[in-house]
Design an enzyme around this catalytic site. Structure first.
Site, PDB file in Angstrom:
ATOM      1  N   ASP A  67      -3.747 -56.920 -83.682  1.00  0.00           N
ATOM      2  CA  ASP A  67      -4.965 -57.714 -83.554  1.00  0.00           C
ATOM      3  C   ASP A  67      -4.686 -59.211 -83.447  1.00  0.00           C
ATOM      4  OD1 ASP A  67      -4.029 -57.845 -86.157  1.00  0.00           O
ATOM      5  OD2 ASP A  67      -5.760 -56.852 -87.040  1.00  0.00           O
ATOM      6  N   ASP A 136     -11.642 -53.266 -97.952  1.00  0.00           N
ATOM      7  CA  ASP A 136     -12.797 -52.474 -97.500  1.00  0.00           C
ATOM      8  C   ASP A 136     -12.367 -51.285 -96.648  1.00  0.00           C
ATOM      9  OD1 ASP A 136     -11.963 -53.720 -95.197  1.00  0.00           O
ATOM     10  OD2 ASP A 136     -13.872 -54.701 -94.754  1.00  0.00           O
ATOM     11  N   HIS A 138     -10.313 -51.461 -93.972  1.00  0.00           N
ATOM     12  CA  HIS A 138     -10.027 -51.714 -92.554  1.00  0.00           C
ATOM     13  C   HIS A 138      -8.543 -51.556 -92.257  1.00  0.00           C
ATOM     14  CE1 HIS A 138      -9.608 -56.183 -93.704  1.00  0.00           C
ATOM     15  NE2 HIS A 138      -8.441 -55.878 -93.177  1.00  0.00           N
ATOM     16  N   GLU A 143     -13.308 -52.544 -89.012  1.00  0.00           N
ATOM     17  CA  GLU A 143     -14.082 -52.649 -90.242  1.00  0.00           C
ATOM     18  C   GLU A 143     -14.910 -51.380 -90.457  1.00  0.00           C
ATOM     19  OE1 GLU A 143     -13.460 -54.940 -92.224  1.00  0.00           O
ATOM     20  OE2 GLU A 143     -13.465 -56.942 -91.354  1.00  0.00           O
TER      21      GLU A 143
HETATM   22  C1  F6R Z   1      -3.441 -57.593 -89.773  1.00  0.00           C
HETATM   23  C2  F6R Z   1      -4.255 -56.436 -90.027  1.00  0.00           C
HETATM   24  C3  F6R Z   1      -5.089 -56.277 -91.262  1.00  0.00           C
HETATM   25  C4  F6R Z   1      -4.274 -56.417 -92.550  1.00  0.00           C
HETATM   26  C5  F6R Z   1      -5.172 -56.262 -93.767  1.00  0.00           C
HETATM   27  C6  F6R Z   1      -4.431 -56.437 -95.057  1.00  0.00           C
HETATM   28  O1  F6R Z   1      -2.786 -57.483 -88.529  1.00  0.00           O
HETATM   29  O2  F6R Z   1      -4.279 -55.615 -89.187  1.00  0.00           O
HETATM   30  O3  F6R Z   1      -5.672 -54.990 -91.220  1.00  0.00           O
HETATM   31  O4  F6R Z   1      -3.265 -55.459 -92.565  1.00  0.00           O
HETATM   32  O5  F6R Z   1      -6.211 -57.208 -93.710  1.00  0.00           O
HETATM   33  O6  F6R Z   1      -4.015 -57.755 -95.191  1.00  0.00           O
HETATM   34  P1  F6R Z   1      -2.994 -58.190 -96.339  1.00  0.00           P
HETATM   35  O7  F6R Z   1      -1.687 -57.564 -95.995  1.00  0.00           O
HETATM   36  O8  F6R Z   1      -2.924 -59.692 -96.234  1.00  0.00           O
HETATM   37  O9  F6R Z   1      -3.556 -57.697 -97.622  1.00  0.00           O
END
Ligand code: F6R
Length: 266
Positions: A67, A136, A138, A143
């Site tokens: 992403d 959440d 994702h 989401e």
């Molecule tokens: C980032 C991504 C997000 C993160 C998620 C967890 O490329 O795809 O899904 O993996 O927000 O973020 P952290 O690792 O910072 O807790």
């Protein structure tokens, strides 16, 4: 599903790096799906270390990131382009022309999403997709409410995600992008293998729901239960609510949380 419980974040990162390194050794032309966020940073450090020790070579691999924020330039310090450069690409030899990250500044974002999908197909699909998880549920920026059929597209970020990300934008919510381009759930599930990483007690609830709760759009990561080749590496805090479930459901898991060193990959 194979669940590995590591003693701590360093051990989780080491196990994950060993696993990915082994994939690259087995297939030097690996198509590697990458994630950003804090979770995979230790894994990337491990890969950089193995590269420096000449144990792996990135010369022939191809990478696709999950992403990117809409509207951030690649040199913006909070863009995922910048993140990947700083945390991995500046230190290893992946050829630039085989690094793919969605362009959140494309004039026609819809077209960008379609061509990103086509490009993944053209490279033969993703061999292994690295994933973190949001509180959440994702994965990527899929989401709650994301459908199992979703493909690369523009999405709006949840309030919880925007709040969680504010720490990277001087705690100023107004600076946090509200939209992103993300691979979809179907794009992720099409990877031949998925590697989900999570650390910290704040991920314990969502990990429990993701792995053993109902498969539902309200927890997009729960769709990973449908993947035939899923490895989950957790530290003992993120696995904090699992152990009884793992045992009672007869799930294959390896608990290295009490051991020093070791683990399935040595
Ligand atoms: C980032 C991504 C997000 C993160 C998620 C967890 O490329 O795809 O899904 O993996 O927000 O973020 P952290 O690792 O910072 O807790």
């Amino acid at each position: 599903m194979n669940v590995i419980i590591a003693k701590n974040y360093d051990e989780l990162s080491r196990q994950a790096a060993q696993l990915v390194a082994q994939k690259i050794k087995n297939n030097p032309k690996l198509v590697l799906g990458l994630a950003t966020g804090s979770t995979p940073v230790g894994l990337y450090q491990g890969l950089i270390e193995l590269f420096k020790q000449k144990k792996i070579d990135f010369q022939k691999i191809t990478t696709f990131n999950l992403d990117e924020y809409v509207g951030l330039a690649p040199d913006h310090p909070q863009s995922y382009h910048f993140f990947m450069q700083k945390n991995l690409f500046d230190h290893v030899n992946v050829p630039k022309e085989r690094v793919f990250i969605p362009n959140g500044q494309a004039p026609d974002l819809e077209k960008e999403c379609i061509s990103y999908e086509q490009n993944i197909q053209k490279q033969g699909g993703i061999d292994i997709q690295i994933l973190g998880i949001g509180r959440d549920g994702h994965i990527g920026f899929n989401e709650p409410g994301s459908s199992i059929d979703s493909r690369t597209r523009v999405v709006s970020l949840d309030v919880m995600t925007v709040n969680d990300n504010a720490r990277f934008f001087q705690q100023d919510i107004s600076l946090v992008p509200k939209q992103a381009v993300t691979m979809g759930i179907a794009t992720i599930l099409a990877a031949k293998e998925c590697l989900l990483l999570a650390n910290g007690a704040h991920k314990a609830d969502i990990i429990l729901q993701t792995l053993y709760g109902p498969i539902t759009e309200s927890i997009p990561a729960s769709f990973l239960q449908k993947h035939e080749n899923l490895t989950v590496i957790l530290d003992k805090e993120a696995a904090g609510k699992l152990s009884e479930n793992l045992k009672s459901r007869g799930i294959r898991y390896e608990d290295y949380s009490q051991k020093t060193g070791g683990g399935p990959l040595g």
